[in-house]
Structure formats: C-alpha cells, structure tokens
Design a protein around this motif. Structure first.
Motif, mmCIF file in Angstrom:
data_model
loop_
_atom_site.group_PDB
_atom_site.id
_atom_site.type_symbol
_atom_site.label_atom_id
_atom_site.label_comp_id
_atom_site.label_asym_id
_atom_site.label_seq_id
_atom_site.Cartn_x
_atom_site.Cartn_y
_atom_site.Cartn_z
ATOM 1 N N GLY A 270 0.797 -1.223 0.000
ATOM 2 C CA GLY A 270 0.000 0.000 0.000
ATOM 3 C C GLY A 270 0.825 1.267 0.000
ATOM 4 N N MET A 271 0.097 2.390 0.035
ATOM 5 C CA MET A 271 0.727 3.713 -0.058
ATOM 6 C C MET A 271 0.938 4.274 1.351
ATOM 7 S SD MET A 271 -0.916 7.155 -1.734
ATOM 8 C CE MET A 271 -1.348 6.466 -3.313
ATOM 9 N N PHE A 272 2.149 4.754 1.623
ATOM 10 C CA PHE A 272 2.475 5.372 2.916
ATOM 11 C C PHE A 272 1.326 6.304 3.319
ATOM 12 C CE2 PHE A 272 5.689 8.609 4.917
ATOM 13 C CZ PHE A 272 5.324 8.217 6.202
ATOM 14 N N GLU A 273 0.821 6.103 4.540
ATOM 15 C CA GLU A 273 -0.340 6.888 5.006
ATOM 16 C C GLU A 273 -0.113 8.397 4.884
ATOM 17 O OE1 GLU A 273 -3.354 6.484 6.585
ATOM 18 O OE2 GLU A 273 -3.486 4.310 6.853
ATOM 19 N N ALA A 274 1.132 8.829 5.132
ATOM 20 C CA ALA A 274 1.401 10.272 5.053
ATOM 21 C C ALA A 274 1.258 10.749 3.603
ATOM 22 C CB ALA A 274 2.793 10.577 5.599
ATOM 23 N N VAL A 275 1.625 9.904 2.636
ATOM 24 C CA VAL A 275 1.440 10.265 1.219
ATOM 25 C C VAL A 275 -0.060 10.245 0.882
ATOM 26 C CG1 VAL A 275 1.962 9.620 -1.173
ATOM 27 C CG2 VAL A 275 3.749 9.482 0.562
ATOM 28 N N GLN A 276 -0.787 9.326 1.495
ATOM 29 C CA GLN A 276 -2.245 9.325 1.282
ATOM 30 C C GLN A 276 -2.839 10.646 1.775
ATOM 31 O OE1 GLN A 276 -4.606 5.818 1.982
ATOM 32 N NE2 GLN A 276 -2.789 4.592 2.434
ATOM 33 N N ARG A 277 -2.389 11.095 2.953
ATOM 34 C CA ARG A 277 -2.919 12.365 3.490
ATOM 35 C C ARG A 277 -2.518 13.546 2.599
ATOM 36 N NH1 ARG A 277 -2.033 11.749 10.048
ATOM 37 N NH2 ARG A 277 -2.959 9.662 10.192
ATOM 38 N N ALA A 278 -1.303 13.471 2.061
ATOM 39 C CA ALA A 278 -0.852 14.532 1.152
ATOM 40 C C ALA A 278 -1.704 14.536 -0.122
ATOM 41 C CB ALA A 278 0.618 14.317 0.809
ATOM 42 N N THR A 279 -2.072 13.347 -0.594
ATOM 43 C CA THR A 279 -2.906 13.249 -1.797
ATOM 44 C C THR A 279 -4.303 13.814 -1.509
ATOM 45 O OG1 THR A 279 -1.643 11.307 -2.457
ATOM 46 C CG2 THR A 279 -3.747 11.657 -3.585
#
Ligand code: PLP
Length: 392
Positions: A270-279
């Motif tokens: 999966g995608m790093f949660e912090a990158v998800q929040r940035a997205t």
C-alpha cells in the motif's frame, strides 16, 4: 546466471536511454537542456507538503497501510470525481490507491491478461502500455494514432482474429505524446466497442488537469456505461507537480478495481499513510492548483509555437498536456534529427519511435523546464537551423 526472458521482450525503456545520453553529454561538460522527459520543474503545492510533514510526524502512519487505502483518501477521490467530472463513485468498491499511474498501467495488465491474450495499445503511446502486457506474457496489438484521425485509434481496423483474443483496450486522453484531446462521441464509441467485444477499457487519465484556452478534459467515467466496461487511472503527478511522490488512483468498475487490488496485496503493502494524506490535500485544499500550472504551461506553449513557426516548423498549439508532437524537417528521420539537435544545439528532445513505430517522423518536446531554459533551447535550435547545420 540465468534471467527470465520477459525482460528481453521489452525494448530498453526510452527514458533510461535518454537519461544515459544526457548524463554522458553533461559529464563531457555540455550544458544540455532536456526537453525530453515530462517531469514538472516546479514544486509541489505547499498544502500537500504540509500534509506530508504532519502525517510523517504522526506515528500512527508509520505502520503498514492497507491496499484498500484510507477511508479519507477514498472519500477525497470520490469528492474530486463528483465535483470535477460529475462522476459518482462508491468509496468502498470503486476506487483504490495506486503507487503512481505507471504502476497501475503495468500491474493492471497482470490482473487482466493471460498468456496469449492481446492488449490493444495506442501507437505512439506511453511505453508501459506495451511492457505491462509483455510482462503478462500477452501480445500487444498497436493501434496507430494518425494525424488524419485526430490521433484517435480507428477501432474498426482491428482484425477480427486479434479482437477475439483481445481483453484490454488502453486509451489515454489528453494524450501523451501527441497532446491530442478526445473528440466528442469517441468515448461513447469505445464503450459500445468494448461491450460488443468483451474488452476492458483502461483509460489512463494522467493529464486531465493540464488544459488550456478554456478546454476542460473529460473523465472516461463520465461516459454512460463506462463503469460497466472499464476503469480510469488518475494521477496527481502532472497537475500537482507530484511525480516523485508516487501517488495515483484506479477508479471505476468494481470487479476490475478489486482484481487489481488483490494482485497488489501480493506485491506491495500500500501507499504510505502520510502520502495518502498529502494526496487528500491535493484533491481538496489544493484542488485549484492545476489551473495555476496550466497557466504556466500555456505561457510556455505559446512561446514555443511562435519560436517553432519562426524556424519553419508549424505546429497546432495543443489544448492540453505539456507536450508538443512535432514533425521532423524534410530529409530527416526522428533519430537523425534528435541526434543532431543534441549534438549541435545541446538540446534533448524525445524521438517519436520511442513511443512506438507510428512515432517515426516526429519528435516530442516537453514544456517542463523553466521559461528561460525553454527560450534558450529554442534559440539554440534556431541558431543551428539558421547556420545550416540542421536543415529544415
Ligand atoms: C500517459 C501517462 N500515463 C501515466 C504516467 C505516469 O504518471 P505517474 O506514474 O507519475 O502517476 C505518465 C507519466 O509521464 C504518462 O505520460
């Protein structure tokens, strides 16, 4: 040592080859201006960076994410698709994060194609439409994009025997490398064609947010029936200057989304949660940022149109994408022209055939360099042409 043959089936990745030439020239002291790679030169919007920093500081993001993506990201994607395209998506089953559009383009082939199957891929086209299917031991049938057809594949030209074995149809509008936009009625025709021939449409929507002159690119999913036959891959890379972040989405048909997700549970975590929040920040707080970027590319586009016309290379200004698809001067092949431009002007452009055989006779210019470098690049090409080193 023995290696799997699948890598040999794929031509060397174009940009790796261009990168090699660039490094070689620069090592020799040449100040090469690269218009070859479509990698935005400007920074990611502040709100996205702030969300990443805050996310990284929150220890709850430090563990394995899920391949489903966070509820927050899926809701943000749904909100974006609703407001931007008028498309309704179910956040639970019709959208899933991807580690960039490229990853999705390649891996979706592994989820959809068996050995002996055929993938229908635009030619010229983004190289992973070819490598993904080849890695799945499938075959690629090229769909030529001609200027006469407004760079839209003529689906009626696909031979019946090929069509019987075909399972995937890749489409990409706004288009890389031609800069073409979809014509009205074409996506409708693609849905009908996919239905009639049991194809899955994979629409690569990497460029819908980079548009000019009031044009607003549609999503494939706006087309009635699209969700029954396919998915769309969306990426914030180009609109929000996020190529390094590796973020994207696959949205649309729930079964395809689930199969793709299932494949990825075996390959990545999966995608790093912090990158998800940035997205999420990109799709919400920084929603309008791509308009600013479009204005930057519009300015550069106009500058290049004028400069190219002055040296006898007439091109129609693209309505979307940061790309120009230009015919090489008479007497040149794509390769001879790009080599000459690199040698004589120290400017790197992409040779058309790097995107497929129908790219012969063209080269691609990317507008992803600062204005003054772009002006300098055009000036250098002009000087070489005027001095007769390169003839147009
Ligand atoms: C047509 C097309 N699709 C997908 C991508 C991949 O973008 P990313 O993997 O950064 O989301 C690109 C990048 O150049 C592209 O041109």
């Amino acid at each position: 040592m023995r290696f799997a043959r699948r890598l040999d089936a794929v031509p060397p990745y174009l940009f790796a080859e261009l990168e090699r030439k660039l490094v070689e020239k620069r090592a020799a002291g040449v100040d090469v201006i690269s218009l070859g790679i479509g990698d935005p030169d400007l920074p990611t919007p502040e709100a996205v960076i702030e969300a990443l920093i805050a996310g990284a500081r929150d220890a709850s993001t430090h563990q394995y994410p899920t391949n489903h993506g966070s509820q927050e990201l899926r809701e943000a994607a749904v909100g974006f698709y609703r407001e931007r395209f008028g498309v309704e998506l179910d956040p639970g089953s019709e959208v899933v994060p991807a580690l960039g559009g490229k990853e999705a383009v390649g891996h979706i082939a592994l989820a959809l194609l068996d050995p002996g199957d055929v993938a229908l891929a635009p030619d010229p086209g983004y190289p992973p439409y070819t490598s993904g299917p080849l890695f799945a031991n499938a075959e690629v049938h090229y769909l030529p994009l001609d200027e006469e057809n407004a760079f839209l594949p003529d689906l009626d030209l696909i031979p019946g025997e090929t069509l019987e074995r075909a399972n995937v149809l890749y489409l990409n509008y706004p288009n890389n490398p031609t800069g073409a936009v979809v014509q009205s009625g074409y996506f409708e025709r693609a849905v009908e064609f996919a239905r009639a021939n049991s194809l899955v449409v994979v629409h690569d929507n990497a460029y819908s947010e980079i548009c000019f002159d009031g044009y607003r690119a549609p999503s494939f999913l706006e087309t009635p029936g699209a969700k029954e036959v396919g998915v769309e891959i969306f990426s914030p890379s180009k609109g929000w200057n996020m190529t390094g972040w590796r973020s994207g989405l696959v949205a649309g048909n729930a079964e395809v989304v689930e199969r793709y997700r299932q494949l990825k549970t075996n390959l990545d975590s999966g995608m790093f949660e912090a990158v998800q929040r940035a997205t999420v920040a990109a799709l919400t707080t920084a929603r309008d940022f791509p308009r600013e970027m479009s204005e930057v590319y519009r300015r550069r586009r106009d500058l290049v149109v004028e400069a190219l016309a002055a040296i006898g290379l007439e091109v129609a200004p693209p309505k979307a994408t940061p790309y120009f698809w230009v015919r090489v001067p008479e007497g040149h092949t794509s390769e001879s022209f790009t080599e000459l431009v690199l040698e004589q002007a120290g400017v790197l452009v992409s040779p058309g055939p790097a995107y497929g055989p129908s790219g012969e006779g063209f080269f691609r210019i990317s507008l992803t360099v600062p204005d003054e470098r772009l002006e300098e690049a055009v000036r250098r090409i002009e000087t070489s042409l005027r001095s007769g080193i390169i003839t147009a």
